[in-house]
Design an enzyme around this catalytic site. Sequence first.
Site, mmCIF file in Angstrom:
data_model
loop_
_atom_site.group_PDB
_atom_site.id
_atom_site.type_symbol
_atom_site.label_atom_id
_atom_site.label_comp_id
_atom_site.label_asym_id
_atom_site.label_seq_id
_atom_site.Cartn_x
_atom_site.Cartn_y
_atom_site.Cartn_z
ATOM 1 N N CYS A 125 -7.241 9.367 0.167
ATOM 2 C CA CYS A 125 -6.517 8.365 0.958
ATOM 3 C C CYS A 125 -7.390 7.591 1.943
ATOM 4 O O CYS A 125 -7.329 6.359 1.982
ATOM 5 C CB CYS A 125 -5.410 9.035 1.792
ATOM 6 S SG CYS A 125 -4.851 10.646 1.274
ATOM 7 N N GLU A 161 -5.331 0.935 -7.880
ATOM 8 C CA GLU A 161 -5.892 0.678 -6.548
ATOM 9 C C GLU A 161 -7.377 0.343 -6.651
ATOM 10 O O GLU A 161 -7.863 -0.600 -6.010
ATOM 11 C CB GLU A 161 -5.683 1.892 -5.633
ATOM 12 C CG GLU A 161 -4.242 2.042 -5.187
ATOM 13 C CD GLU A 161 -3.990 3.252 -4.312
ATOM 14 O OE1 GLU A 161 -3.017 3.245 -3.566
ATOM 15 O OE2 GLU A 161 -4.768 4.240 -4.376
ATOM 16 N N HIS A 198 12.633 -12.538 12.775
ATOM 17 C CA HIS A 198 12.267 -13.799 12.126
ATOM 18 C C HIS A 198 11.021 -14.392 12.757
ATOM 19 O O HIS A 198 10.883 -14.328 13.975
ATOM 20 C CB HIS A 198 13.444 -14.778 12.261
ATOM 21 C CG HIS A 198 13.242 -16.042 11.505
ATOM 22 N ND1 HIS A 198 13.266 -16.078 10.130
ATOM 23 C CD2 HIS A 198 12.961 -17.301 11.932
ATOM 24 C CE1 HIS A 198 13.048 -17.324 9.736
ATOM 25 N NE2 HIS A 198 12.845 -18.081 10.811
ATOM 26 N N CYS A 245 -8.084 14.168 0.691
ATOM 27 C CA CYS A 245 -7.581 12.986 1.403
ATOM 28 C C CYS A 245 -8.651 12.384 2.310
ATOM 29 O O CYS A 245 -8.918 11.191 2.274
ATOM 30 C CB CYS A 245 -6.345 13.379 2.214
ATOM 31 S SG CYS A 245 -5.582 12.001 3.043
ATOM 32 N N GLU A 257 12.579 -9.198 6.887
ATOM 33 C CA GLU A 257 13.968 -9.576 7.200
ATOM 34 C C GLU A 257 14.788 -9.801 5.932
ATOM 35 O O GLU A 257 16.013 -9.756 5.954
ATOM 36 C CB GLU A 257 14.031 -10.816 8.107
ATOM 37 C CG GLU A 257 13.555 -12.097 7.465
ATOM 38 C CD GLU A 257 13.651 -13.309 8.398
ATOM 39 O OE1 GLU A 257 14.689 -13.482 9.064
ATOM 40 O OE2 GLU A 257 12.686 -14.088 8.454
ATOM 41 N N TYR A 263 -1.672 5.237 -10.016
ATOM 42 C CA TYR A 263 -1.931 4.513 -8.772
ATOM 43 C C TYR A 263 -3.408 4.483 -8.400
ATOM 44 O O TYR A 263 -3.894 3.485 -7.852
ATOM 45 C CB TYR A 263 -1.034 5.035 -7.639
ATOM 46 C CG TYR A 263 -1.506 6.292 -6.940
ATOM 47 C CD1 TYR A 263 -2.286 6.221 -5.802
ATOM 48 C CD2 TYR A 263 -1.160 7.555 -7.407
ATOM 49 C CE1 TYR A 263 -2.713 7.367 -5.143
ATOM 50 C CE2 TYR A 263 -1.574 8.700 -6.761
ATOM 51 C CZ TYR A 263 -2.357 8.602 -5.627
ATOM 52 O OH TYR A 263 -2.783 9.738 -4.983
#
Length: 446
Positions: free
Chosen positions: A48, A181, A435, A43, A440, A177
């Site tokens: 990551c 990526e 908002h 990682c 939202e 992934y």
Amino acid sequence: MSQFDYDLFVIGAGSGGVRAARTAAGLGVNVAIAENKYFGGTCVNVGCVPKKLFVYASEYSDAFKAAQGFGWGVSKPAFDWSVLMQQKNTEINRLQGIYENLLNNTDVTIFQGQAQLLDANTVQVNGQSYRCERILIATGGWPSVPEITGKEHIVTSNEIFALEKLPERILIVGGGYIAVEFAGILNGLGVETVLSYRGEQILRGFDQDIQEFIHDEMIKKGIDIQLNSQVKAISKEQEHYQVSFADGNLLETDLILYATGRTPNTQALGLEQLGVIMDSKGAIKVNQNYQTNLQSVYALGDVTNRVNLTPVATAEAMALVNHLYKDQPIEMDYQNIPTAVFTQPNIATVGMTEKEAREEFDDIAVFRSEFKAMKHTLSGIDERVMMKMLVRKSTDQVLGLHMVGENAGEIIQGMAVAIKAGATKAVFDATIGIHPTAAEEFVTMR
Ligand SMILES: Cc1cc2nc3c(=O)[nH]c(=O)nc-3n(C[C@H](O)[C@H](O)[C@H](O)COP(=O)(O)OP(=O)(O)OC[C@H]3O[C@@H](n4cnc5c(N)ncnc54)[C@H](O)[C@@H]3O)c2cc1C
């Protein structure tokens, strides 16, 4: 005097190993750890962390373009790969130091070297043997590449983090992934990017809407995605590589990255001789307490090849240590683990896909929303957002949330708490939105 040199010997100082070692040592356990490469493991060094730093770098190309729509008179400045690499290396060195200090500060004995098991209670490292009450294997995984002609010319995710020069063109092979990526990263940095995947659609296992939506968004960004595509052979010409595909197509490129899966790191640990049970990929089989078929030997993280994510490895480590040294039952829940894919735009997801939900229940309601993010009304960038919610009608429970859009990972992390708490659609509906945000939309889906 104890008959053991150590109560717990951890092999591998990655996400899971470091967390287990320092947590156990913090409880007064006599712990040693062996690491043969780099503190922090995959990682921190080749996973990551450097990947996300590269993602940030690649996002600037769109940001410079977008700025003009808001009145900034900028033209796209030149990008210098060597600066990014230097900055990235400085940060990784800093993190490695932090990991080493975490171990030193809790009095964990550190061995720098390749460790292997001699028997169920003995670890050998740097020619010395140590008797241990318990052994924890947290050795992670390693990129695996299929046997193809010209395999020696390819790089994997390990080498890409040490590239001296950015290529002009790249072929990325894979559809998971890591492949998608890197396609986003390299394309964003101005590299002409082709993604070749042998399957029907990228990101197998994700919700089908997500797969199709991100496929189209990536194409809009300029990535050439080739599906049902199989590399047959690679040869080196003077300055470039020639790739031939099973359908007879040829491609000339400057670099070939294979992101075709990872294999558990169990080859040189002496496990076969001891009869430790592994699956056909070499992943160590453990019970619900992370115990192998040898009573004193445990394994967790990527070496068990279950959910290969850093927060899962660290959570497993905490659960194991609390079980062994605080007598707590292991209650690790593998349901509803949120996850993100740092494509442009990002993907994030928690809970069931529509296919999984429909397989399990016959009363699924699907709420789906697709729109242009407010920022892109002025930015001039053709990027859309997609959000999806799966609800079980009879209980009103939200079973899955999926999103493609800027900061999807940040948004879904918060939503994952609601899913974990068993929130119903009515709870989402009763929540007031913030908002104007994209998030939202999750509380206004009707
Ligand atoms: C390109 C890439 C991107 C990723 N991105 C993400 C992401 O965005 N989010 C996420 O959650 N996860 C991500 N991951 C996955 C994540 O890195 C792993 O799930 C995590 O590192 C697993 O931790 P671990 O402790 O099981 O193993 P590792 O972190 O791999 O640590 C194992 C350690 O053991 C050492 N070791 C191996 N054999 C021996 C031996 N015999 N003796 C001594 N030491 C040994 C290794 O050198 C290594 O340091 C990514 C992985 C890759 C490759």
